[in-house]
Design a protein around this motif. Structure first.
Motif, PDB file in Angstrom:
ATOM      1  N   GLU A  17       0.834  -1.210   0.000  1.00 15.45           N
ATOM      2  CA  GLU A  17       0.000   0.000   0.000  1.00 15.45           C
ATOM      3  C   GLU A  17       0.867   1.259   0.000  1.00 15.45           C
ATOM      4  OE1 GLU A  17      -3.987  -0.722   2.442  1.00 15.45           O
ATOM      5  OE2 GLU A  17      -2.215  -1.497   3.503  1.00 15.45           O
ATOM      6  N   GLN A  18       1.948   1.244   0.775  1.00 16.42           N
ATOM      7  CA  GLN A  18       2.829   2.412   0.810  1.00 16.42           C
ATOM      8  C   GLN A  18       3.466   2.652  -0.557  1.00 16.42           C
ATOM      9  OE1 GLN A  18       5.512   3.131   4.112  1.00 16.42           O
ATOM     10  NE2 GLN A  18       4.430   1.597   5.342  1.00 16.42           N
TER      11      GLN A  18
ATOM     12  N   VAL B  23       9.220   7.771 -17.434  1.00 13.08           N
ATOM     13  CA  VAL B  23      10.162   7.449 -16.355  1.00 13.08           C
ATOM     14  C   VAL B  23      11.358   6.718 -16.954  1.00 13.08           C
ATOM     15  CG1 VAL B  23      10.515   6.117 -14.235  1.00 13.08           C
ATOM     16  CG2 VAL B  23       8.391   7.399 -14.573  1.00 13.08           C
ATOM     17  N   MET B  24      12.552   7.267 -16.698  1.00  8.04           N
ATOM     18  CA  MET B  24      13.785   6.697 -17.226  1.00  8.04           C
ATOM     19  C   MET B  24      14.523   5.856 -16.184  1.00  8.04           C
ATOM     20  SD  MET B  24      13.619   7.879 -20.240  1.00  8.04           S
ATOM     21  CE  MET B  24      15.181   7.445 -20.911  1.00  8.04           C
ATOM     22  N   LYS B  25      14.384   6.193 -14.908  1.00  8.63           N
ATOM     23  CA  LYS B  25      15.111   5.502 -13.832  1.00  8.63           C
ATOM     24  C   LYS B  25      14.343   5.720 -12.545  1.00  8.63           C
ATOM     25  CE  LYS B  25      19.190   4.071 -11.780  1.00  8.63           C
ATOM     26  NZ  LYS B  25      18.677   3.471 -10.616  1.00  8.63           N
ATOM     27  N   LEU B  26      14.250   4.669 -11.752  1.00  6.03           N
ATOM     28  CA  LEU B  26      13.529   4.715 -10.489  1.00  6.03           C
ATOM     29  C   LEU B  26      14.425   4.146  -9.399  1.00  6.03           C
ATOM     30  CD1 LEU B  26      10.551   5.116  -9.338  1.00  6.03           C
ATOM     31  CD2 LEU B  26      10.252   2.697  -9.768  1.00  6.03           C
ATOM     32  N   GLU B  27      14.625   4.918  -8.340  1.00  4.96           N
ATOM     33  CA  GLU B  27      15.333   4.399  -7.176  1.00  4.96           C
ATOM     34  C   GLU B  27      14.302   4.203  -6.083  1.00  4.96           C
ATOM     35  OE1 GLU B  27      19.280   5.806  -5.598  1.00  4.96           O
ATOM     36  OE2 GLU B  27      17.988   6.389  -3.918  1.00  4.96           O
ATOM     37  N   ILE B  28      14.242   2.979  -5.556  1.00 10.18           N
ATOM     38  CA  ILE B  28      13.296   2.626  -4.504  1.00 10.18           C
ATOM     39  C   ILE B  28      14.104   2.431  -3.227  1.00 10.18           C
ATOM     40  CG2 ILE B  28      11.526   1.003  -3.744  1.00 10.18           C
ATOM     41  CD1 ILE B  28      11.331   0.160  -6.770  1.00 10.18           C
ATOM     42  N   GLN B  29      13.843   3.263  -2.237  1.00  2.34           N
ATOM     43  CA  GLN B  29      14.536   3.158  -0.955  1.00  2.34           C
ATOM     44  C   GLN B  29      13.608   2.445   0.021  1.00  2.34           C
ATOM     45  OE1 GLN B  29      15.306   7.291  -0.261  1.00  2.34           O
ATOM     46  NE2 GLN B  29      16.474   7.454  -2.157  1.00  2.34           N
ATOM     47  N   LEU B  30      14.117   1.348   0.598  1.00  2.00           N
ATOM     48  CA  LEU B  30      13.319   0.527   1.506  1.00  2.00           C
ATOM     49  C   LEU B  30      13.995   0.403   2.861  1.00  2.00           C
ATOM     50  CD1 LEU B  30      12.409  -2.503  -0.804  1.00  2.00           C
ATOM     51  CD2 LEU B  30      10.910  -0.620  -0.140  1.00  2.00           C
ATOM     52  N   THR B  31      13.208   0.510   3.928  1.00  2.00           N
ATOM     53  CA  THR B  31      13.764   0.280   5.262  1.00  2.00           C
ATOM     54  C   THR B  31      13.917  -1.208   5.537  1.00  2.00           C
ATOM     55  OG1 THR B  31      11.566   0.383   6.265  1.00  2.00           O
ATOM     56  CG2 THR B  31      12.868   2.428   6.234  1.00  2.00           C
ATOM     57  N   ASP B  32      13.194  -2.051   4.794  1.00  2.00           N
ATOM     58  CA  ASP B  32      13.308  -3.500   4.921  1.00  2.00           C
ATOM     59  C   ASP B  32      13.559  -4.082   3.534  1.00  2.00           C
ATOM     60  OD1 ASP B  32      13.170  -6.193   5.435  1.00  2.00           O
ATOM     61  OD2 ASP B  32      11.059  -6.182   6.031  1.00  2.00           O
ATOM     62  N   PRO B  33      14.830  -4.249   3.154  1.00  2.00           N
ATOM     63  CA  PRO B  33      15.141  -4.740   1.806  1.00  2.00           C
ATOM     64  C   PRO B  33      14.519  -6.106   1.491  1.00  2.00           C
ATOM     65  CG  PRO B  33      17.112  -3.853   2.830  1.00  2.00           C
ATOM     66  CD  PRO B  33      16.048  -3.904   3.890  1.00  2.00           C
TER      67      PRO B  33
ATOM     68  N   VAL C 112      17.411   0.198  -2.799  1.00  3.54           N
ATOM     69  CA  VAL C 112      18.444   0.547  -1.835  1.00  3.54           C
ATOM     70  C   VAL C 112      17.885   0.365  -0.430  1.00  3.54           C
ATOM     71  CG1 VAL C 112      19.946   2.400  -1.017  1.00  3.54           C
ATOM     72  CG2 VAL C 112      19.382   2.253  -3.443  1.00  3.54           C
ATOM     73  N   GLY C 113      18.630  -0.312   0.413  1.00  2.00           N
ATOM     74  CA  GLY C 113      18.231  -0.450   1.813  1.00  2.00           C
ATOM     75  C   GLY C 113      18.694   0.760   2.605  1.00  2.00           C
ATOM     76  N   VAL C 114      17.797   1.332   3.391  1.00  3.33           N
ATOM     77  CA  VAL C 114      18.112   2.500   4.218  1.00  3.33           C
ATOM     78  C   VAL C 114      17.692   2.219   5.662  1.00  3.33           C
ATOM     79  CG1 VAL C 114      17.904   4.151   2.311  1.00  3.33           C
ATOM     80  CG2 VAL C 114      15.904   3.630   3.696  1.00  3.33           C
ATOM     81  N   CYS C 115      18.288   2.956   6.584  1.00  3.94           N
ATOM     82  CA  CYS C 115      17.978   2.764   8.008  1.00  3.94           C
ATOM     83  C   CYS C 115      16.605   3.300   8.382  1.00  3.94           C
ATOM     84  CB  CYS C 115      19.042   3.433   8.877  1.00  3.94           C
ATOM     85  SG  CYS C 115      20.640   2.633   8.732  1.00  3.94           S
ATOM     86  N   SER C 116      16.277   4.490   7.905  1.00  5.08           N
ATOM     87  CA  SER C 116      14.984   5.086   8.233  1.00  5.08           C
ATOM     88  C   SER C 116      14.620   6.102   7.165  1.00  5.08           C
ATOM     89  CB  SER C 116      15.015   5.757   9.614  1.00  5.08           C
ATOM     90  OG  SER C 116      15.885   6.858   9.594  1.00  5.08           O
ATOM     91  N   LEU C 117      13.335   6.438   7.132  1.00  2.00           N
ATOM     92  CA  LEU C 117      12.816   7.416   6.180  1.00  2.00           C
ATOM     93  C   LEU C 117      11.916   8.399   6.924  1.00  2.00           C
ATOM     94  CD1 LEU C 117      11.984   4.984   3.247  1.00  2.00           C
ATOM     95  CD2 LEU C 117      13.754   6.750   3.248  1.00  2.00           C
ATOM     96  N   PRO C 118      11.709   9.581   6.363  1.00  2.00           N
ATOM     97  CA  PRO C 118      10.873  10.578   7.033  1.00  2.00           C
ATOM     98  C   PRO C 118       9.477  10.054   7.341  1.00  2.00           C
ATOM     99  CG  PRO C 118      12.046  11.564   5.192  1.00  2.00           C
ATOM    100  CD  PRO C 118      12.278  10.085   5.104  1.00  2.00           C
ATOM    101  N   GLY C 119       8.979  10.422   8.498  1.00  2.00           N
ATOM    102  CA  GLY C 119       7.626  10.071   8.903  1.00  2.00           C
ATOM    103  C   GLY C 119       7.432   8.595   9.201  1.00  2.00           C
TER     104      GLY C 119
END
Length: 151
Positions: free
Chosen positions: A72-73, A96-106, A131-138
């Motif tokens: 849903e997110q 759309v030519m390129k999409l980067e998806i940042q996930l807190t849970d890869p 890309v795996g990240v530690c945290s995201l806004p909100g």
């Protein structure tokens, strides 16, 4: 970020420590507090045919849907991308030519792939990076950075 080395017998152990500068500005502190101050994300267009969209979150009416499933997110973030594209010279997902998806849970990448493939079903799938990240806004679990172009 500093490093600390500890000797254990004949082995060295390296650890990373986070050193927070107590002199951080109030503006910098506010950028880490909730979604109303999420940083310097924007849309750059200029006279080029390239369009850059950064920090697209799964939010509706200023509220991040952090308590919703990753599907849903991600779907909501794509809705927001689709709206931003339409507002910017009537672009669409086909631009759309390129999409980067940042996930807190890869490990959620497989669930995201299903949504990705279904939303881009009538156009060629653009290249994407997860890309795996530690945290995201909100407290979001997903965020998008996108490059689009009018061709």
């Amino acid at each position: 970020m500093g490093q600390k080395t500890t000797e254990i017998g004949s082995e060295s152990k390296h650890e990373s420590e986070m050193n927070i500068d107590p002199a951080l500005s109030e503006e910098s502190k506010r950028q880490r507090e909730g979604t109303s101050n999420i940083g310097a994300f924007g849309k750059r267009t200029g006279s080029s045919d390239l369009r850059f969209f950064e920090g697209i979150l799964p939010e509706v009416d200023g509220q991040v849907l952090s308590d919703h499933s990753i599907e849903e997110q991600f779907s909501t973030a794509l809705d927001n991308l689709e709206s931003a594209l339409a507002d910017n010279r009537n672009a669409t997902f086909s631009d759309v030519m390129k999409l980067e998806i940042q996930l807190t849970d890869p490990s959620a990448a497989e669930a995201v792939d299903h949504v990705y493939e279904s939303r881009f079903d009538d156009v060629d799938l653009p290249p994407r990076t997860v890309v795996g990240v530690c945290s995201l806004p909100g407290g979001a679990d997903v965020q998008l950075d996108v490059i689009a172009a009018e061709e």
